[in-house]
Enzyme design. Structure first.
Site, PDB file in Angstrom:
ATOM      1  N   GLY A  84       0.819  -1.204   0.000  1.00 36.47           N
ATOM      2  CA  GLY A  84       0.000   0.000   0.000  1.00 36.47           C
ATOM      3  C   GLY A  84       0.857   1.260   0.000  1.00 36.47           C
ATOM      4  O   GLY A  84       0.491   2.270  -0.602  1.00 36.47           O
ATOM      5  N   THR A  85       1.994   1.175   0.660  1.00 39.78           N
ATOM      6  CA  THR A  85       2.904   2.326   0.702  1.00 39.78           C
ATOM      7  C   THR A  85       3.327   2.717  -0.716  1.00 39.78           C
ATOM      8  O   THR A  85       3.315   3.903  -1.080  1.00 39.78           O
ATOM      9  CB  THR A  85       4.146   1.960   1.554  1.00 39.78           C
TER      10      THR A  85
ATOM     11  N   ASN B  69      -6.721   4.369  10.086  1.00 42.15           N
ATOM     12  CA  ASN B  69      -6.171   3.146  10.673  1.00 42.15           C
ATOM     13  C   ASN B  69      -6.163   3.175  12.197  1.00 42.15           C
ATOM     14  O   ASN B  69      -6.151   2.129  12.841  1.00 42.15           O
ATOM     15  CB  ASN B  69      -4.757   2.889  10.149  1.00 42.15           C
TER      16      ASN B  69
ATOM     17  N   GLN C 155      -7.645   0.466   4.767  1.00 42.49           N
ATOM     18  CA  GLN C 155      -8.387  -0.042   5.939  1.00 42.49           C
ATOM     19  C   GLN C 155      -9.853  -0.315   5.622  1.00 42.49           C
ATOM     20  O   GLN C 155     -10.568  -0.870   6.457  1.00 42.49           O
ATOM     21  CB  GLN C 155      -8.281   0.940   7.114  1.00 42.49           C
TER      22      GLN C 155
ATOM     23  N   SER D 279      -4.634  -2.949  -0.099  1.00 45.43           N
ATOM     24  CA  SER D 279      -3.447  -3.742   0.235  1.00 45.43           C
ATOM     25  C   SER D 279      -3.849  -5.126   0.736  1.00 45.43           C
ATOM     26  O   SER D 279      -4.787  -5.260   1.529  1.00 45.43           O
ATOM     27  CB  SER D 279      -2.633  -2.992   1.301  1.00 45.43           C
TER      28      SER D 279
ATOM     29  N   HIS E  93      -2.306  -7.546   2.692  1.00 46.67           N
ATOM     30  CA  HIS E  93      -2.061  -8.161   4.004  1.00 46.67           C
ATOM     31  C   HIS E  93      -3.026  -7.699   5.085  1.00 46.67           C
ATOM     32  O   HIS E  93      -3.009  -8.214   6.209  1.00 46.67           O
ATOM     33  CB  HIS E  93      -0.599  -7.965   4.450  1.00 46.67           C
TER      34      HIS E  93
ATOM     35  N   THR F  20       9.240  -7.489 -12.522  1.00 44.03           N
ATOM     36  CA  THR F  20       8.557  -8.793 -12.628  1.00 44.03           C
ATOM     37  C   THR F  20       7.514  -8.920 -11.522  1.00 44.03           C
ATOM     38  O   THR F  20       7.790  -8.639 -10.359  1.00 44.03           O
ATOM     39  CB  THR F  20       9.589  -9.937 -12.538  1.00 44.03           C
TER      40      THR F  20
ATOM     41  N   CYS G 240       1.932   1.192  12.396  1.00 52.93           N
ATOM     42  CA  CYS G 240       2.828   1.278  11.239  1.00 52.93           C
ATOM     43  C   CYS G 240       4.001   2.186  11.533  1.00 52.93           C
ATOM     44  O   CYS G 240       4.993   2.182  10.824  1.00 52.93           O
ATOM     45  CB  CYS G 240       2.085   1.794  10.023  1.00 52.93           C
TER      46      CYS G 240
HETATM   47  N1  PLP Z   1      -2.520   3.204   4.523  1.00 52.59           N
HETATM   48  C1  PLP Z   1      -3.071   2.853   5.687  1.00 52.59           C
HETATM   49  C2  PLP Z   1      -4.318   3.541   6.130  1.00 52.59           C
HETATM   50  C3  PLP Z   1      -2.490   1.858   6.476  1.00 52.59           C
HETATM   51  O1  PLP Z   1      -3.062   1.519   7.638  1.00 52.59           O
HETATM   52  C4  PLP Z   1      -1.306   1.242   6.032  1.00 52.59           C
HETATM   53  C5  PLP Z   1      -0.622   0.240   6.871  1.00 52.59           C
HETATM   54  O2  PLP Z   1      -0.964   0.002   7.992  1.00 52.59           O
HETATM   55  C6  PLP Z   1      -0.781   1.632   4.794  1.00 52.59           C
HETATM   56  C7  PLP Z   1      -1.401   2.619   4.076  1.00 52.59           C
HETATM   57  C8  PLP Z   1       0.455   1.005   4.259  1.00 52.59           C
HETATM   58  O3  PLP Z   1       0.137  -0.207   3.618  1.00 52.59           O
HETATM   59  P1  PLP Z   1       1.262  -1.332   3.454  1.00 52.59           P
HETATM   60  O4  PLP Z   1       1.512  -1.901   4.807  1.00 52.59           O
HETATM   61  O5  PLP Z   1       0.636  -2.333   2.506  1.00 52.59           O
HETATM   62  O6  PLP Z   1       2.459  -0.667   2.883  1.00 52.59           O
END
Ligand code: PLP
Length: 397
Positions: free
Chosen positions: A71-72, A161, A189, A209, A211, A247, A337
């Site tokens: 997600g980042t 989050n 989220q 995302s 996970h 890839t 995070c």
């Molecule tokens: N955005 C939100 C609201 C999140 O809670 C998180 C991770 O906790 C992320 C982005 C980042 O996602 P990732 O862990 O897949 O990089």
């Protein structure tokens, strides 16, 4: 000792069915999806099948799904890639006249805020949108003060989050559209916890995302309106239609697809179950409050069903999290995070919570596998640990 996981907003356990779908792509001869031979073609088919599953879960078309590693990355891609958009009001004027601004809400995850700030080096202006005491974006301030300057991009998350508070993304997207700005939403989220539709939200880009929904780490996506002229972060072999070279992580993408399918099929059950646990927990917490003084953040507005973010008077969040960990309960303080930092939660500060109370914040995020018995036992442990910590503080004082 208990062994209970209450930190599902940080990450979730891999579902066994997801793992099974991934194993063939990790154990047998797996091809590169760009190769033309049979191995490559079957890997390509697997990626395209997963793309359709992710699209379905997000209320989008397959052609709108761009896979990323997490997600980042998807958030960085959206912010940096779309910042170059010039609002239509500007394109009618002298192009050099005014720098365009990027607006992000004050409660975004750092992987939205930091790329936006980094764009200032390239001449963009990054500003934050205020939230009210409940953690909701202040629509009036946004309209009256911030959308008056030429704005290229607005990014507001679907659900926070930490507090779980849900934003009015479709309304904000409408406001952004009216001034010619693009709109991105971080729905990391939201996926699996709420019904999710890219087309109903009416945004140009949306992050999800794997996970967070019992899929593997290592896969995520930016859902993207293909009419948007976005710049890639990664240049190279031209995968993902040139938008994200490198890839593909076939096993993780396949797992993400299956996790999406399961998340959609279970969404209503998930919401009912976790909300019942959250209600049970917060009722118990309020009873403790009579003795201890508890604040629950964001509880007056619509929140994710599984999330409770609270502070107990006079108790440090970090200390309580460690004490609960010793008793076998995994919960988070502030944002997991960025939990290597001891700074109070920026989300709570943006909501006007004072620093001391913000330092006390603890997040409990339930999952489908948690039970009412776990919540009852947890409340008893929480009560004991808080009383013990209060006694220690009293002795030290
Ligand atoms: N955005 C939100 C609201 C999140 O809670 C998180 C991770 O906790 C992320 C982005 C980042 O996602 P990732 O862990 O897949 O990089």
């Amino acid at each position: 000792m208990a062994n209970v996981y209450f930190d599902h907003n940080a990450t979730t356990a891999l579902d066994k069915r997801v793992l099974e779908s991934m194993l063939p792509w990790m154990s047998a001869q797996s091809g590169n999806p760009t190769s033309r031979h049979v191995y490559g073609r079957s890997a390509r088919d697997a990626v395209e099948h997963a793309r359709a599953q992710v699209a379905e879960a997000c209320g989008a078309y397959s052609s709108q799904v761009v896979f990323t590693a997490n997600g980042t990355e998807a958030n960085n891609f959206a912010i940096k890639g779309m910042a170059g958009h010039r609002p239509s009001v500007l394109s009618q004027l002298d192009l050099n006249q005014t720098a365009t601004q990027i607006l992000t809400s004050a409660i975004e995850h750092p992987c939205v805020t930091r790329p936006a700030l980094s764009m200032q080096q390239l001449g963009y202006i990054s500003r934050q949108i205020a939230v009210d005491a409940n953690g909701k974006v202040d629509l009036e301030k946004l309209q009256q003060h911030q959308l008056t300057s030429p704005t290229g991009l607005v990014s507001v998350m679907l659900a926070n989050n930490e507090t779980g508070v849900i934003q009015e993304v479709a309304t904000i997207a409408e406001m952004a559209r009216a001034v010619g700005a693009f709109m991105h939403t971080d729905a990391v989220q939201g996926l699996g916890k709420l019904p999710l539709s890219f087309s109903d939200l009416n945004v140009q880009a949306m992050t999800v995302s794997s996970h967070k929904i019992h899929g593997p780490q290592g896969a995520a996506a930016l859902i993207l309106d293909k009419r948007v002229d976005i710049q890639p972060l990664l240049h190279g072999g031209g995968q993902e239609k040139g938008l994200r070279s490198g890839t593909e992580n076939v096993a993780a993408i396949v797992g993400f697809g299956v996790a999406c399918e399961l998340a959609v099929a279970n969404q209503t059950k998930y919401a009912t179950h976790t909300q019942a646990l959250r209600d049970q927990f917060e009722l118990g917490l309020t009873k403790l409050a009579e003795k201890l003084g508890v604040t629950i953040f964001g509880s007056k507005v619509a929140r994710l069903p599984n999330t409770s973010f609270f502070a107990i008077d006079g108790i440090e969040g970090e200390t309580l999290v460690m004490a609960l960990d010793r008793k076998g309960y995994a919960v988070a303080s502030g944002s997991a995070c960025s939990s290597d930092s001891t700074e109070p939660s920026h989300v709570l500060l943006a909501m006007g919570v004072d620093k001391d109370m913000a330092r006390g914040a603890v997040r409990v995020s339930f999952g489908i596998s948690n039970t009412t018995a776990e919540v009852s036992d947890f409340l008893a442990t929480l009560n004991n640990e808080v009383l013990r910590l209060k006694q220690l503080t009293a002795i030290a004082a």
